[in-house]
Design a protein around this motif. Structure first.
Motif, PDB file in Angstrom:
ATOM      1  N   SER A   1       0.848  -1.193   0.000  1.00  0.00           N
ATOM      2  CA  SER A   1       0.000   0.000   0.000  1.00  0.00           C
ATOM      3  C   SER A   1       0.883   1.243   0.000  1.00  0.00           C
ATOM      4  CB  SER A   1      -0.911  -0.005   1.221  1.00  0.00           C
ATOM      5  OG  SER A   1      -0.165   0.106   2.415  1.00  0.00           O
ATOM      6  N   PRO A   2       0.424   2.341  -0.585  1.00  0.00           N
ATOM      7  CA  PRO A   2       1.269   3.552  -0.682  1.00  0.00           C
ATOM      8  C   PRO A   2       1.783   4.031   0.672  1.00  0.00           C
ATOM      9  CG  PRO A   2      -0.653   3.754  -2.090  1.00  0.00           C
ATOM     10  CD  PRO A   2      -0.856   2.506  -1.294  1.00  0.00           C
ATOM     11  N   ARG A   3       0.973   3.942   1.693  1.00  0.00           N
ATOM     12  CA  ARG A   3       1.398   4.406   3.014  1.00  0.00           C
ATOM     13  C   ARG A   3       2.517   3.525   3.576  1.00  0.00           C
ATOM     14  NH1 ARG A   3      -2.792   5.353   8.068  1.00  0.00           N
ATOM     15  NH2 ARG A   3      -1.224   6.011   9.635  1.00  0.00           N
ATOM     16  N   VAL A   4       2.422   2.217   3.365  1.00  0.00           N
ATOM     17  CA  VAL A   4       3.456   1.300   3.849  1.00  0.00           C
ATOM     18  C   VAL A   4       4.752   1.487   3.053  1.00  0.00           C
ATOM     19  CG1 VAL A   4       4.074  -1.123   4.159  1.00  0.00           C
ATOM     20  CG2 VAL A   4       1.760  -0.360   4.661  1.00  0.00           C
ATOM     21  N   ILE A   5       4.632   1.659   1.752  1.00  0.00           N
ATOM     22  CA  ILE A   5       5.822   1.879   0.920  1.00  0.00           C
ATOM     23  C   ILE A   5       6.549   3.139   1.366  1.00  0.00           C
ATOM     24  CG2 ILE A   5       6.629   2.411  -1.403  1.00  0.00           C
ATOM     25  CD1 ILE A   5       5.910  -0.484  -1.059  1.00  0.00           C
TER      26      ILE A   5
END
Length: 287
Positions: free
Chosen positions: A61-65
């Motif tokens: 997910s963008p937040r995790v990346i």
């Protein structure tokens, strides 16, 4: 008589060096299993309860990346800074005598003894816009607290002792006669450093870098206060894992932890292989 027996039975003489080897080995394996293997296995087993699609959606997910990029990037930058300035601190402590040397030597271990939360609060108080240092940096357009730069500062702070304490004994045991011989043969200070000093301390520098990097990737307490924890900006991966746990998403938390574990293991393995290659190269050069 004893020498002859040792030569005729070399294997038995080696085994006698460690009495109770079987018991010691069994205790070691049990200890490592209880403290390392079982917890790590539990992380993987919990992650395997997810489907591949759910796992991939969670860890990409963008937040995790964004949290991966900040955690690993800041850890790498902090470890590199500690390699440079940690070597300088170790060099000064070993090669020079000055008033207050023992006090400075003791202060190097302060990040070891200081609770991480206290370190985070202290760094935030120093670098906040109205802090002792932040009030002078703010007019220059340099904002440390509540930014990714604050994360780098915190990770550099907690990683410094690993480099200093790893390099310091090597510098103390280094033969200064080699440096004097290089200087007498016309070598400049830079040539002496690159060809005499650096090959000697390089394995220790790599070890200190690996330890500082490993410590920084899992750091939590000293970072959450100074980072600001803004999603997509200054949110580190350990904080994201804690957030998942607070939401009772245990599988999602372990999935992110598995990715961090695998990436960290790969990087540390690469560093250890490079360290072994450097050591073997140095031994071959001496031979």
């Amino acid at each position: 008589m004893h020498v002859a027996i040792a030569k005729s039975h070399p294997r038995k003489s080696v085994l006698r060096v460690l009495p109770g080897f079987g018991l010691s080995l069994g205790f070691t394996l049990l200890y490592l299993t209880l403290l390392v293997l079982i917890p790590l296995s539990a992380v993987f087993l919990k992650t395997f309860t997810m489907s591949w699609e759910a796992f991939w959606a969670t860890v990409t997910s963008p937040r995790v990346i964004a949290s991966y990029q900040l955690s690993f990037g800041a850890s790498l930058l902090g470890a590199l800074l500690n390699v440079v300035f940690g070597f300088m601190v170790a060099w000064v402590l070993v090669r020079y005598r000055f008033p207050g040397k023992k006090i400075i030597d003791a202060l190097v271990d302060l990040p070891f003894a200081l609770p991480t939360a206290v370190a985070g609060i202290a760094l935030t108080a120093l670098y906040s816009p109205n802090g002792w240092l932040g009030r002078f940096l703010e007019p220059l357009g340099i904002k440390v607290a509540f930014t990714p730069l604050g994360v780098v500062v915190a990770l550099t702070f907690i990683g410094l002792p690993f480099v200093v304490r790893t390099v310091q004994p090597v510098l103390e045991d280094a033969e200064r006669e080699l440096e004097e011989a290089a200087a007498s043969l016309g070598a400049t200070r830079l040539q002496t450093f690159l060809r005499v000093v650096l090959p000697t301390v390089l394995p220790a520098l790599l070890t200190g870098f690996a330890l500082a990097f490993a410590r920084a990737t899992g750091e939590y307490g000293s970072v959450i206060f100074i980072a600001g924890n803004m999603p997509m900006v200054s949110e580190i991966t350990p904080l994201f894992i804690v957030t998942k746990l607070e939401q009772y998403d245990y599988a999602g938390a372990t999935a992110i932890a598995v990715v961090m574990l695998l990436v960290s293991f790969g990087l540390l393995l690469t560093i250890n292989l490079l360290q072994a290659w450097t050591r073997n190269r140095g031994l071959a050069r001496k031979a």
